[in-house]
Write a protein that holds these residues in place. Structure first.
Motif, short mmCIF file in Angstrom:
data_model
loop_
_atom_site.label_atom_id
_atom_site.label_comp_id
_atom_site.label_asym_id
_atom_site.label_seq_id
_atom_site.Cartn_x
_atom_site.Cartn_y
_atom_site.Cartn_z
N VAL A 22 0.84 -1.20 0.00
CA VAL A 22 0.00 0.00 0.00
C VAL A 22 0.88 1.25 0.00
CG1 VAL A 22 -1.61 1.36 1.41
CG2 VAL A 22 -2.01 -1.09 1.07
N LYS A 23 1.93 1.21 0.80
CA LYS A 23 2.83 2.37 0.89
C LYS A 23 3.44 2.68 -0.47
CE LYS A 23 6.46 1.96 3.62
NZ LYS A 23 7.20 1.74 4.90
N LYS A 24 3.93 1.64 -1.13
CA LYS A 24 4.56 1.85 -2.44
C LYS A 24 3.53 2.30 -3.48
CE LYS A 24 8.24 1.67 -4.96
NZ LYS A 24 9.40 2.53 -4.54
N ALA A 25 2.34 1.73 -3.45
CA ALA A 25 1.30 2.12 -4.41
C ALA A 25 0.96 3.60 -4.24
CB ALA A 25 0.05 1.25 -4.23
N GLU A 27 2.96 5.90 -3.12
CA GLU A 27 4.11 6.62 -3.67
C GLU A 27 4.01 6.76 -5.19
OE1 GLU A 27 7.56 4.84 -1.17
OE2 GLU A 27 8.38 5.32 -3.18
N LEU A 28 3.57 5.65 -5.84
CA LEU A 28 3.46 5.64 -7.31
C LEU A 28 2.17 6.29 -7.79
CD1 LEU A 28 4.64 1.98 -8.06
CD2 LEU A 28 5.97 4.07 -8.37
N GLY A 29 1.28 6.59 -6.86
CA GLY A 29 0.01 7.22 -7.24
C GLY A 29 -0.96 6.28 -7.94
N VAL A 30 -0.90 4.98 -7.63
CA VAL A 30 -1.85 4.04 -8.22
C VAL A 30 -2.68 3.37 -7.13
CG1 VAL A 30 -0.57 3.56 -10.33
CG2 VAL A 30 -0.07 2.21 -8.28
N LYS A 31 -3.87 2.92 -7.52
CA LYS A 31 -4.78 2.26 -6.58
C LYS A 31 -4.86 0.80 -6.96
CE LYS A 31 -7.25 6.59 -6.13
NZ LYS A 31 -8.26 7.46 -6.77
N VAL A 32 -4.44 -0.07 -6.06
CA VAL A 32 -4.32 -1.48 -6.42
C VAL A 32 -5.03 -2.39 -5.43
CG1 VAL A 32 -2.07 -1.09 -7.52
CG2 VAL A 32 -2.15 -1.77 -5.11
N SER A 33 -5.26 -3.61 -5.90
CA SER A 33 -5.63 -4.70 -5.01
C SER A 33 -4.39 -5.52 -4.73
CB SER A 33 -6.71 -5.60 -5.63
OG SER A 33 -7.96 -4.99 -5.59
N ILE A 34 -4.29 -6.02 -3.50
CA ILE A 34 -3.14 -6.82 -3.06
C ILE A 34 -3.68 -8.11 -2.48
CG2 ILE A 34 -1.15 -6.93 -1.51
CD1 ILE A 34 -2.29 -3.60 -1.49
N ALA A 35 -3.19 -9.24 -3.02
CA ALA A 35 -3.63 -10.54 -2.49
C ALA A 35 -2.42 -11.32 -2.01
CB ALA A 35 -4.37 -11.32 -3.56
N GLN A 125 4.38 -1.36 -12.82
CA GLN A 125 4.09 -0.81 -11.49
C GLN A 125 3.68 -1.92 -10.51
OE1 GLN A 125 1.16 2.03 -12.88
NE2 GLN A 125 2.49 3.77 -12.40
N ASP A 126 2.84 -2.81 -11.00
CA ASP A 126 2.41 -3.92 -10.13
C ASP A 126 3.63 -4.73 -9.67
OD1 ASP A 126 -0.22 -3.11 -10.58
OD2 ASP A 126 -0.66 -4.71 -12.01
N MET A 127 4.57 -4.97 -10.60
CA MET A 127 5.77 -5.73 -10.25
C MET A 127 6.63 -4.98 -9.25
SD MET A 127 6.75 -7.17 -14.06
CE MET A 127 8.37 -7.79 -13.58
N GLU A 128 6.76 -3.67 -9.46
CA GLU A 128 7.59 -2.87 -8.55
C GLU A 128 7.01 -2.89 -7.13
OE1 GLU A 128 8.20 1.12 -9.95
OE2 GLU A 128 9.27 1.74 -8.11
N ILE A 129 5.69 -2.81 -7.06
CA ILE A 129 5.03 -2.82 -5.76
C ILE A 129 5.25 -4.15 -5.04
CG2 ILE A 129 2.74 -2.82 -4.64
CD1 ILE A 129 1.91 -0.77 -6.91
N ALA A 130 5.13 -5.23 -5.79
CA ALA A 130 5.32 -6.55 -5.18
C ALA A 130 6.77 -6.76 -4.77
CB ALA A 130 4.89 -7.64 -6.17
N LYS A 131 7.69 -6.38 -5.65
CA LYS A 131 9.11 -6.60 -5.34
C LYS A 131 9.55 -5.80 -4.13
CE LYS A 131 10.72 -6.26 -9.69
NZ LYS A 131 11.64 -6.35 -10.85
N ASN A 132 9.02 -4.59 -4.04
CA ASN A 132 9.36 -3.74 -2.91
C ASN A 132 8.90 -4.37 -1.59
OD1 ASN A 132 10.22 -0.99 -1.94
ND2 ASN A 132 8.11 -1.07 -1.16
N ALA A 133 7.71 -4.96 -1.62
CA ALA A 133 7.20 -5.62 -0.40
C ALA A 133 8.05 -6.83 -0.04
CB ALA A 133 5.73 -6.02 -0.59
N LEU A 134 8.43 -7.59 -1.07
CA LEU A 134 9.22 -8.80 -0.81
C LEU A 134 10.63 -8.48 -0.32
CD1 LEU A 134 8.06 -10.94 -3.85
CD2 LEU A 134 7.43 -11.25 -1.44
#
Lengths: 139, 139, 139, 139
Positions: A22-25, A27-35, A125-134
């Motif tokens: 959520v934090k990274k999303a 930052e990127l200004g996007v609204k995402v679902s996270i599973a 963007q989706d990949m960046e958000i996931a990689k950042n969390a991991l």
């Protein structure tokens, strides 16, 4: 008798991954679902950020499932399929299998212990958000 | 406690959109199905004009759903997919997602409040019918 | 060569049935979904009144379908099943088959030309709304 | 043009409901899944507590959906069905409809703005967990 030892996603880990995503999303200004799914592909935790489109629900969950279902990030599927016509023709139709970026296995001590799927931004963007969390998990 | 404020499709608005769509379809000499869904993608109103084929039922409903599910017209999907092979291979199989023209989000004061889907003419005719109905909303 | 002559639901008839149903529902103070299907069970017209719950969408459509699928009102199924254990055990699970009141075949000159399904009130209210709309057709 | 004004579940509200539910479940010594859906029945947030069985995933999500789909708590369905044989025979098979306790509409200023579903304890425990979370919303 021989049994398998498995590692799994805890509440604490799932919460951390979602809050990092959520934090990274934001930052990127996007609204995402996270599973977040466990190593059996079953849903462990989910969040759809305010304003994220409803299409992202199913895609995020299926990206997380896809990542666990074969143990590789979803964006690697295309490279495995593209030069092999029978695979390219047959794999994309498999139910729930997502072949573009945004789903990653969650690996801990060499074991796939779950999956994370992000949907709502571009695949990059989706990949960046996931990689950042991991990344947080590795540290 | 923080809650979200949303706007939704009323009976009056749904009726107006359908009757405008029927009027335009008759002008163009095509027989179409028209579906109106609310902002959660659920069916609000539907009409299949006399003589419109049964295949148009599902396509009209799914076009309306697709438009709401990501907040963009259905004809924009092809442009987003065509130069990105993994997306082009992966997106079309997503259940209910229609990637050709005829579905539009219904936008009011900057919010997606529902979707309209038309099926039965060519993609261009379906788009013209939908856009004509939506123009009435803007005025 | 022998072919079948069929009668079908027209736009005009579907509109009349829906507006009669809405009128009666308002009189009764209930918010309902109304579905009209043709003699093949395919959706012809649909309206979910403002405030009618989303569960009513599927039930109204399936009631209309059920009515056409066997040519009898949905509330007659229970009487056919209740004293026959194999039927009682087996029929209710048939997909889309609704065995309580609110779905009626639309009969014209002795032919089933379509179905109407109402959902949102009690079974009795749903039946009253449907019957009231059909009375108009007879007159 | 007439549009409907709706309220919806925010991230903040969903987080609060889930953390209250987890707190109560720990107090009761049960491991549950908690699902929050918006007013259209779409998943907004989800958590499966460590050790909660995988069957609870679908049941929690469907309880939340059921509560929104008709605007009443899931445990009220049984009372509506038990003395009405056709409904008792017909309703339980409706896909996703859960007729035992643990799902509640989330009501704010008289509007259904979403649903909460709990699964993993007894029906009574699931209900207690949900009601406790909703009490926080009222205060």
């Amino acid at each position: 008798m021989n049994v398998l030892n498995k590692l799994g996603i805890s509440d604490e880990l799932a919460d951390m991954l979602i809050s990092e995503a959520v934090k990274k999303a934001k930052e990127l200004g996007v609204k995402v679902s996270i599973a977040i799914v466990d190593e059996g592909g079953e849903l462990k935790a989910f969040k759809r950020m305010d304003g994220a489109p409803i299409l992202t629900i199913e895609i995020a969950i299926d990206k997380a499932w896809t990542a666990v279902s074969f143990g590789i990030p979803t964006h690697e599927w295309y490279n495995m399929l593209k030069d092999n016509p029978p695979l390219a023709m047959g794999f994309p139709k498999i139910p729930r299998l997502i072949i573009f970026g945004g789903g990653f296995p969650i690996v801990y001590k060499g074991q796939v212990i779950g999956g994370i799927g992000i949907s709502g931004g571009s695949a990059e963007q989706d990949m960046e958000i996931a990689k950042n969390a991991l990344k947080k998990l590795e540290s």
